[in-house]
Scaffold this motif. Structure first.
Motif, PDB file in Angstrom:
ATOM      1  N   ALA A 166      30.843  39.549  36.402  1.00 35.57           N
ATOM      2  CA  ALA A 166      29.991  39.654  37.596  1.00 35.57           C
ATOM      3  C   ALA A 166      30.601  38.756  38.664  1.00 35.57           C
ATOM      4  O   ALA A 166      31.353  37.837  38.349  1.00 35.57           O
ATOM      5  CB  ALA A 166      28.572  39.199  37.282  1.00 35.57           C
ATOM      6  N   ARG A 216      43.904  38.283  43.282  1.00 32.42           N
ATOM      7  CA  ARG A 216      42.989  39.430  43.193  1.00 32.42           C
ATOM      8  C   ARG A 216      43.396  40.494  44.235  1.00 32.42           C
ATOM      9  O   ARG A 216      43.363  41.687  43.964  1.00 32.42           O
ATOM     10  CB  ARG A 216      41.560  38.927  43.430  1.00 32.42           C
ATOM     11  CG  ARG A 216      40.502  40.002  43.462  1.00 32.42           C
ATOM     12  CD  ARG A 216      39.844  40.168  42.124  1.00 32.42           C
ATOM     13  NE  ARG A 216      38.972  41.324  42.095  1.00 32.42           N
ATOM     14  CZ  ARG A 216      38.214  41.674  41.086  1.00 32.42           C
ATOM     15  NH1 ARG A 216      38.219  40.973  39.986  1.00 32.42           N
ATOM     16  NH2 ARG A 216      37.467  42.738  41.119  1.00 32.42           N
ATOM     17  N   SER A 252      32.891  37.417  41.790  1.00 35.30           N
ATOM     18  CA  SER A 252      34.240  37.630  42.334  1.00 35.30           C
ATOM     19  C   SER A 252      35.277  37.970  41.263  1.00 35.30           C
ATOM     20  O   SER A 252      36.345  38.490  41.575  1.00 35.30           O
ATOM     21  CB  SER A 252      34.682  36.387  43.112  1.00 35.30           C
ATOM     22  OG  SER A 252      34.698  35.280  42.241  1.00 35.30           O
ATOM     23  N   VAL A 308      47.017  41.879  32.721  1.00 29.64           N
ATOM     24  CA  VAL A 308      46.543  43.267  32.765  1.00 29.64           C
ATOM     25  C   VAL A 308      46.802  43.951  31.415  1.00 29.64           C
ATOM     26  O   VAL A 308      45.954  44.679  30.898  1.00 29.64           O
ATOM     27  CB  VAL A 308      47.237  44.023  33.927  1.00 29.64           C
ATOM     28  CG1 VAL A 308      46.953  45.497  33.846  1.00 29.64           C
ATOM     29  CG2 VAL A 308      46.740  43.493  35.250  1.00 29.64           C
TER      30      VAL A 308
HETATM   31  C1  HEM Z   1      36.095  47.962  28.083  1.00 27.34           C
HETATM   32  C2  HEM Z   1      37.124  47.326  28.595  1.00 27.34           C
HETATM   33  C3  HEM Z   1      37.040  46.036  29.339  1.00 27.34           C
HETATM   34  C4  HEM Z   1      36.095  45.056  29.268  1.00 27.34           C
HETATM   35  C5  HEM Z   1      34.862  45.003  28.367  1.00 27.34           C
HETATM   36  C6  HEM Z   1      36.477  44.033  30.214  1.00 27.34           C
HETATM   37  C7  HEM Z   1      35.744  42.899  30.456  1.00 27.34           C
HETATM   38  C8  HEM Z   1      36.098  41.941  31.370  1.00 27.34           C
HETATM   39  C9  HEM Z   1      35.357  40.723  31.592  1.00 27.34           C
HETATM   40  C10 HEM Z   1      34.089  40.319  30.849  1.00 27.34           C
HETATM   41  C11 HEM Z   1      36.003  40.025  32.546  1.00 27.34           C
HETATM   42  C12 HEM Z   1      35.619  38.641  33.073  1.00 27.34           C
HETATM   43  C13 HEM Z   1      34.981  38.756  34.423  1.00 27.34           C
HETATM   44  C14 HEM Z   1      34.473  37.437  34.933  1.00 27.34           C
HETATM   45  O1  HEM Z   1      35.099  36.388  34.688  1.00 27.34           O
HETATM   46  O2  HEM Z   1      33.419  37.459  35.617  1.00 27.34           O
HETATM   47  C15 HEM Z   1      37.164  40.798  32.929  1.00 27.34           C
HETATM   48  C16 HEM Z   1      38.069  40.405  33.883  1.00 27.34           C
HETATM   49  C17 HEM Z   1      39.248  41.055  34.091  1.00 27.34           C
HETATM   50  N1  HEM Z   1      39.645  42.262  33.565  1.00 27.34           N
HETATM   51 FE1  HEM Z   1      38.574  43.422  32.309  1.00 27.34          FE
HETATM   52  N2  HEM Z   1      37.642  44.404  30.821  1.00 27.34           N
HETATM   53  C18 HEM Z   1      38.022  45.618  30.326  1.00 27.34           C
HETATM   54  C19 HEM Z   1      39.131  46.354  30.687  1.00 27.34           C
HETATM   55  C20 HEM Z   1      40.068  45.943  31.586  1.00 27.34           C
HETATM   56  C21 HEM Z   1      41.185  46.737  31.995  1.00 27.34           C
HETATM   57  C22 HEM Z   1      41.496  48.151  31.552  1.00 27.34           C
HETATM   58  C23 HEM Z   1      41.902  45.991  32.863  1.00 27.34           C
HETATM   59  C24 HEM Z   1      43.151  46.424  33.558  1.00 27.34           C
HETATM   60  C25 HEM Z   1      43.341  46.236  34.831  1.00 27.34           C
HETATM   61  C26 HEM Z   1      41.206  44.722  33.004  1.00 27.34           C
HETATM   62  C27 HEM Z   1      41.638  43.664  33.784  1.00 27.34           C
HETATM   63  C28 HEM Z   1      40.910  42.544  34.018  1.00 27.34           C
HETATM   64  C29 HEM Z   1      41.355  41.444  34.876  1.00 27.34           C
HETATM   65  C30 HEM Z   1      42.700  41.336  35.578  1.00 27.34           C
HETATM   66  C31 HEM Z   1      40.307  40.522  34.935  1.00 27.34           C
HETATM   67  C32 HEM Z   1      40.246  39.246  35.760  1.00 27.34           C
HETATM   68  C33 HEM Z   1      39.671  39.614  37.128  1.00 27.34           C
HETATM   69  C34 HEM Z   1      39.479  38.435  38.051  1.00 27.34           C
HETATM   70  O3  HEM Z   1      39.464  37.295  37.570  1.00 27.34           O
HETATM   71  O4  HEM Z   1      39.343  38.634  39.271  1.00 27.34           O
HETATM   72  N3  HEM Z   1      40.099  44.742  32.218  1.00 27.34           N
HETATM   73  N4  HEM Z   1      37.182  41.974  32.221  1.00 27.34           N
END
Ligand code: HEM
Length: 433
Positions: free
Chosen positions: A362, A108, A364, A253
């Motif tokens: 939500a 992260r 971390s 990503v």
């Molecule tokens: C409308 C667009 C998007 C939605 C609805 C969305 C939704 C989510 C959700 C629900 C999670 C899971 C969080 C959790 O486990 O608590 C997540 C994690 C993540 N998203 Fe997105 N996302 C979107 C766009 C993006 C974009 C543009 C990126 C580009 C960087 C991205 C990169 C990531 C990454 C790398 C994670 C994992 C983060 C972690 O585990 O620390 N997402 N996203």
């Protein structure tokens, strides 16, 4: 051919499964689940389905270690041997989305060191994103037919070009990324026949190999981009990223970005055009961020997300065994009657305020792309309402464009027509500030 949309029935009292909740009228199904089966086991998916805000929030923010994202990239469907062999051969390393601390903290940190997560960090990109949006809208408007499919002609190419620039993907690589990302969500969360599973697994493998090629290229020819940034990244403890770790972060990503951003824009457009609110935004562009926010709440790109239990535990009064997978119905949580929202099932782009949803996660693992997608979606709507203020949605959009998916909201076609002329003093095409 348009895939058949299954009818959703109570999966607990009637034979069936929640696998198809991305299609059909899922709102009434969610009401029923929240009221009568807030935590239940779906035998067809072999997932424990969680429907209420309170329990989903508890799982996502868990600090006790009872829940883990470790199996985020384990397919929900069981893979046929040919597809499994290809998928298992990919040297994908668990990185940000599928790890727990302290490993998660390491990835992260590397991600947020380079990917912009604050308004200040995104500010240098803003003009760039807006320019891309205007260019894409003008390309659509220039079509002599006066018609097109906003999903394939506008939202998808725009999201992909912006993503390419942000990450460092050359224009000729964007098709591979778009196709590989769709293959990934189909393989992980779809319900495919063995031949399609195999084709999808090969598409994911192609994307993986492409990521490795990009990394090797940037080693020789550094550029001002995310890939070079990760190659040069100096971890505080000296534990820098390996080639496979960078490729895995890149895959993550790209695949999270490629589909969700375009889906958010096209879903917002779908609701605005079907409710007649598009014209309101033409006249009141200051309402655009509210419309994006309401779509994120009411009809989010990711309708579910995954966790697993690390030990026996209790959730919402239901005993969960150790080592089972949970399907968190994010889209259901966002319309939970107990979450303080008036008429939660109604799409209302003019809501004065929207309580925090869980649709970007939500705790971390909260989505690092949260600000970026809001900015990009707002820029896309701003450009389209300015360049094409008089859009009409085709009365029969033709239904979903992809197979049933348990996690990703099924994309829709958005066939539209537009006219030239004037609307109360506003040019119908080519309006300028
Ligand atoms: C409308 C667009 C998007 C939605 C609805 C969305 C939704 C989510 C959700 C629900 C999670 C899971 C969080 C959790 O486990 O608590 C997540 C994690 C993540 N998203 Fe997105 N996302 C979107 C766009 C993006 C974009 C543009 C990126 C580009 C960087 C991205 C990169 C990531 C990454 C790398 C994670 C994992 C983060 C972690 O585990 O620390 N997402 N996203």
């Amino acid at each position: 051919m348009t895939p058949a949309v299954p009818t959703l029935r109570c999966p607990v009292t009637q034979p069936g499964s929640i696998a198809a909740h991305g299609t059909g009228d899922r709102h009434s199904l969610y009401v029923h689940l929240r009221q009568d089966h807030p935590v239940y086991h779906d035998p067809a998916l072999d997932l424990w389905v969680v429907a209420r805000y309170e329990e989903i929030d508890e799982v996502l923010r868990d600090r006790s270690g009872a829940y883990s994202p470790a199996e985020t990239y384990a397919p929900v469907q069981s893979l046929a041997p040919e597809a499994a062999q290809v998928y298992d051969s990919i040297a994908f390393v668990p990185v940000t989305a599928s790890t727990d601390p302290p490993i998660h903290t390491r990835f992260r940190r590397a991600l947020t060191a380079l990917w912009p997560t604050t308004a200040g960090q995104l500010q240098p990109w803003q003009k760039h994103i807006e320019a891309h949006a205007v260019e894409a809208a003008e390309e659509v408007a220039a079509r002599p037919s006066g018609s097109g499919d906003l999903e394939s002609d506008y939202t998808q190419p725009l999201a992909s070009r912006v993503m390419g620039d942000m990450i460092g993907i050359p224009a000729e690589g964007l098709d591979c990324v778009t196709a590989g990302s769709s293959n990934m969500s189909d393989l992980l969360w779809g319900h495919l026949d063995p031949a399609t599973q195999h084709t999808s697994a090969l598409g994911v493998q192609k994307l993986w190999n492409y990521c490795l090629t990009l990394i090797d290229d940037r080693k020789k020819h550094p550029q001002d981009d995310l890939i070079t940034g990760w190659l040069d990244y100096q971890a505080p403890d000296g534990d820098n990223l390996t080639r496979e770790e960078i490729a895995s972060m890149l895959m993550e990503v790209l695949s999270t970005n490629a589909e969700t951003t375009s889906l958010l824009i096209s879903t917002t457009l779908h609701h605005l055009l079907t409710t007649g609110s598009y014209t309101d935004l033409v006249r009141h562009p200051e309402q655009i961020p509210g419309a994006v926010e309401e779509t994120l709440r009411h009809d989010p790109p990711l309708i579910g997300w995954l966790r697993c239990t690390t030990r026996e535990t209790t959730l919402g009064g239901t005993r969960l065994p150790a080592g089972v997978r949970l399907l968190l119905l994010l889209a259901s949580a966002a319309e939970d009657e107990h979450h303080g929202l008036q008429d939660p099932h109604v799409f209302d782009p003019r809501r004065p305020s929207i309580p925090t949803t869980l649709n970007l996660g939500a705790g971390s693992h909260f989505c690092p792309g949260a600000l970026y997608v809001r900015l990009t979606a707002a820029a896309a709507l701003e450009a389209l309402t300015r360049v094409l203020p008089a859009l009409t949605l085709h009365p029969d959009p033709g239904g979903p464009t992809r197979a049933v998916n348990t996690i990703l909201r099924t994309p829709r076609r958005l066939p539209v027509t537009w006219a030239t002329g004037e609307l109360n003093g506003t040019m119908l095409t080519g309006r300028h500030c």
